[in-house]
Design an enzyme around this catalytic site. Structure first.
Site, PDB file in Angstrom:
ATOM      1  N   ARG A 133       0.345  -4.649   4.199  1.00  0.00           N
ATOM      2  CA  ARG A 133       0.367  -4.998   2.883  1.00  0.00           C
ATOM      3  C   ARG A 133       1.590  -4.543   2.224  1.00  0.00           C
ATOM      4  NH1 ARG A 133      -2.462  -8.526   3.893  1.00  0.00           N
ATOM      5  NH2 ARG A 133      -4.392  -8.994   2.941  1.00  0.00           N
ATOM      6  N   GLU A 178       4.518 -10.893  -3.976  1.00  0.00           N
ATOM      7  CA  GLU A 178       4.553 -12.121  -3.282  1.00  0.00           C
ATOM      8  C   GLU A 178       4.410 -13.293  -3.724  1.00  0.00           C
ATOM      9  OE1 GLU A 178       1.689 -11.006  -0.190  1.00  0.00           O
ATOM     10  OE2 GLU A 178       3.502 -10.139   0.946  1.00  0.00           O
ATOM     11  N   HIS A 199       4.983 -13.310   4.668  1.00  0.00           N
ATOM     12  CA  HIS A 199       3.417 -13.304   4.601  1.00  0.00           C
ATOM     13  C   HIS A 199       3.119 -14.423   5.697  1.00  0.00           C
ATOM     14  CE1 HIS A 199      -0.289 -11.149   2.844  1.00  0.00           C
ATOM     15  NE2 HIS A 199      -0.524 -11.505   4.160  1.00  0.00           N
TER      16      HIS A 199
HETATM   17  P1  NAD Z   1      -8.737  -2.652  11.099  1.00  0.00           P
HETATM   18  O1  NAD Z   1      -9.644  -2.358   9.963  1.00  0.00           O
HETATM   19  O2  NAD Z   1      -9.323  -3.216  12.343  1.00  0.00           O
HETATM   20  O3  NAD Z   1      -7.940  -1.295  11.378  1.00  0.00           O
HETATM   21  C1  NAD Z   1      -7.125  -0.563  10.303  1.00  0.00           C
HETATM   22  C2  NAD Z   1      -7.122   0.724  10.877  1.00  0.00           C
HETATM   23  O4  NAD Z   1      -6.339   1.675   9.673  1.00  0.00           O
HETATM   24  C3  NAD Z   1      -8.406   1.465  11.065  1.00  0.00           C
HETATM   25  O5  NAD Z   1      -8.514   1.878  12.516  1.00  0.00           O
HETATM   26  C4  NAD Z   1      -8.379   2.682  10.037  1.00  0.00           C
HETATM   27  O6  NAD Z   1      -9.079   3.882  10.628  1.00  0.00           O
HETATM   28  C5  NAD Z   1      -7.126   2.974   9.828  1.00  0.00           C
HETATM   29  N1  NAD Z   1      -6.676   3.488   8.426  1.00  0.00           N
HETATM   30  C6  NAD Z   1      -7.387   3.437   7.421  1.00  0.00           C
HETATM   31  N2  NAD Z   1      -6.712   4.268   6.298  1.00  0.00           N
HETATM   32  C7  NAD Z   1      -5.724   4.784   6.652  1.00  0.00           C
HETATM   33  C8  NAD Z   1      -4.956   5.851   6.497  1.00  0.00           C
HETATM   34  N3  NAD Z   1      -4.833   6.415   5.389  1.00  0.00           N
HETATM   35  N4  NAD Z   1      -4.114   6.295   7.420  1.00  0.00           N
HETATM   36  C9  NAD Z   1      -4.073   5.829   8.728  1.00  0.00           C
HETATM   37  N5  NAD Z   1      -4.814   4.955   9.232  1.00  0.00           N
HETATM   38  C10 NAD Z   1      -5.598   4.596   8.296  1.00  0.00           C
HETATM   39  O7  NAD Z   1      -7.919  -3.591  10.374  1.00  0.00           O
HETATM   40  P2  NAD Z   1      -6.823  -4.557  11.097  1.00  0.00           P
HETATM   41  O8  NAD Z   1      -7.353  -5.967  11.624  1.00  0.00           O
HETATM   42  O9  NAD Z   1      -5.946  -3.841  12.333  1.00  0.00           O
HETATM   43  O10 NAD Z   1      -5.903  -5.196  10.078  1.00  0.00           O
HETATM   44  C11 NAD Z   1      -5.080  -4.099   9.218  1.00  0.00           C
HETATM   45  C12 NAD Z   1      -4.475  -4.577   8.015  1.00  0.00           C
HETATM   46  O11 NAD Z   1      -3.396  -5.991   8.314  1.00  0.00           O
HETATM   47  C13 NAD Z   1      -5.287  -5.492   7.078  1.00  0.00           C
HETATM   48  O12 NAD Z   1      -6.186  -4.594   6.358  1.00  0.00           O
HETATM   49  C14 NAD Z   1      -4.638  -6.351   6.296  1.00  0.00           C
HETATM   50  O13 NAD Z   1      -4.142  -5.874   5.205  1.00  0.00           O
HETATM   51  C15 NAD Z   1      -3.338  -6.678   7.309  1.00  0.00           C
HETATM   52  N6  NAD Z   1      -3.154  -7.790   7.792  1.00  0.00           N
HETATM   53  C16 NAD Z   1      -1.907  -8.886   7.281  1.00  0.00           C
HETATM   54  C17 NAD Z   1      -1.899 -10.018   7.796  1.00  0.00           C
HETATM   55  C18 NAD Z   1      -0.453 -10.714   7.686  1.00  0.00           C
HETATM   56  O14 NAD Z   1      -0.702 -11.736   7.523  1.00  0.00           O
HETATM   57  N7  NAD Z   1       0.533 -10.005   7.670  1.00  0.00           N
HETATM   58  C19 NAD Z   1      -2.700 -10.594   8.553  1.00  0.00           C
HETATM   59  C20 NAD Z   1      -4.036 -10.004   8.751  1.00  0.00           C
HETATM   60  C21 NAD Z   1      -4.042  -8.418   8.526  1.00  0.00           C
END
Ligand code: NAD
Length: 311
Positions: A228, A257, A276
């Site tokens: 994000r 965005e 994105h």
């Molecule tokens: P997930 O919940 O499986 O993993 C997120 C990880 O981040 C977890 O392991 C959690 O422990 C860790 N985390 C949380 N807070 C933290 C912090 N302060 N410091 C370090 N680690 C921390 O989620 P995911 O499926 O891996 O997705 C991650 C993010 O990717 C989503 O929340 C979303 O915002 C983003 N995303 C972006 C797109 C895109 O189109 N670019 C698409 C899908 C997801």
């Protein structure tokens, strides 16, 4: 179950939604209000208190995607409304984009493409010299579904070493995944050659990468953000790239965005932008749409949906 679909979804998912009840599509010009909505599917539409209050019959907000920062999860919970997401549907696509961006930075692909198409006098000009990633270290900020997949591709495909900063990941799981776990973000940043961000946007992750963190990174480091926009402080990143404090950065996500044309980052040669598109593949769009519809179907059948994010 009357379902309003606020943002465009894949035709395959639309067909599936049609099978479970009446749907109202995003492009229906006659729709002025949503008070009879029992289910909604959203991608980027903001679902705040006001919108939730405008739908008194609402039972489920099905997020088409992973990040639910556009939805007031707490308020939905207070109102007894399920909020679900599609956690596994797009992780491969996002991970593939993150790796693509890292390699594009390492080999300056957009710049190389542009200079070649503009007409070059010599082959392989010095300014297009790249970096090899094999044998180097990736630092994963967040080692959840997407972070783990990114790590897997880097390790299996490029022979890279993996490290991570994720306070919520157990030592046991980190060991099992072959990740060197750091307790301090700055320590991981000092050692990493590629830093890839995959954390949700929360109070604790806003500005997670700002001046101090960029200062800690290697001068040869590459930063990739597919999570994000607000997780990286754009002003600090601009300064770091302008002054060659780090080598390259690529972002799929921005504070605003789509990014405005006058966003200073877009003027830099050592910065790559994508709008994105992390989850924008045929496969992920079908998977996300079908999963969102499936979650609604479960509520319709009186079952508990599988991917509730506001327990
Ligand atoms: P997930 O919940 O499986 O993993 C997120 C990880 O981040 C977890 O392991 C959690 O422990 C860790 N985390 C949380 N807070 C933290 C912090 N302060 N410091 C370090 N680690 C921390 O989620 P995911 O499926 O891996 O997705 C991650 C993010 O990717 C989503 O929340 C979303 O915002 C983003 N995303 C972006 C797109 C895109 O189109 N670019 C698409 C899908 C997801």
């Amino acid at each position: 179950m009357k379902t309003y679909i606020f943002d465009p979804i894949h035709q395959v998912a639309l067909d599936a939604a049609n099978e479970i009840g009446e749907i109202v599509k995003w492009d229906n010009p006659e729709v002025k209000e949503y008070s009879d909505a029992e289910a909604i599917i959203v991608r980027t539409t903001i679902v705040d208190k006001n919108r939730i209050d405008s739908m008194p019959k609402l039972r489920i907000i099905a997020k088409h995607g992973i990040g639910t920062d556009n939805i007031d999860l707490k308020y939905a919970k207070e109102k007894g409304i399920f909020v679900t997401n599609t956690p596994t549907a797009n992780m491969t696509s996002v991970a593939e984009l993150a790796v693509t961006l890292a390699l594009s930075c390492a080999r300056q692909i957009p710049r190389s493409n542009m200079l070649t198409k503009n007409g070059l006098e010599i082959l392989a000009p010095r300014e297009l010299t790249g970096l090899e990633l094999s044998g180097k270290t990736v630092g994963l900020i967040g080692a959840g579904r997407i972070g783990q997949k990114i790590g897997e591709i880097f390790r299996e495909g490029l022979g890279m070493n993996l490290s991570c900063y994720d306070p919520y990941l157990s030592e046991e799981l980190a060991d099992k995944l072959g990740l060197k776990k750091y307790d301090k973000l700055l320590d991981m940043l000092r050692d990493a050659d590629v830093v890839s961000i995959s954390v949700p946007l929360t109070e604790s992750t806003i500005n997670l990468i700002a001046e101090k963190e960029l200062e800690a990174m290697k001068e040869t480091a590459i930063l990739v953000n597919t999570a994000r926009g607000k997780i990286v402080n754009e002003k600090a990143l601009y300064e770091a790239l302008l002054n060659n404090r780090i080598k390259y950065a690529a972002m799929d996500v921005f504070e605003i965005e789509p990014p405005k044309k006058d966003n200073p980052l877009l003027s830099l040669d050592n910065f790559i932008a994508t709008p994105h598109i992390g989850a924008a593949t045929e496969e992920a769009l079908v998977n996300m749409g079908l999963t969102a519809v499936e979650e609604i179907k479960m509520v319709l059948q009186g079952k508990t949906p599988r991917y509730i994010v506001n327990q």
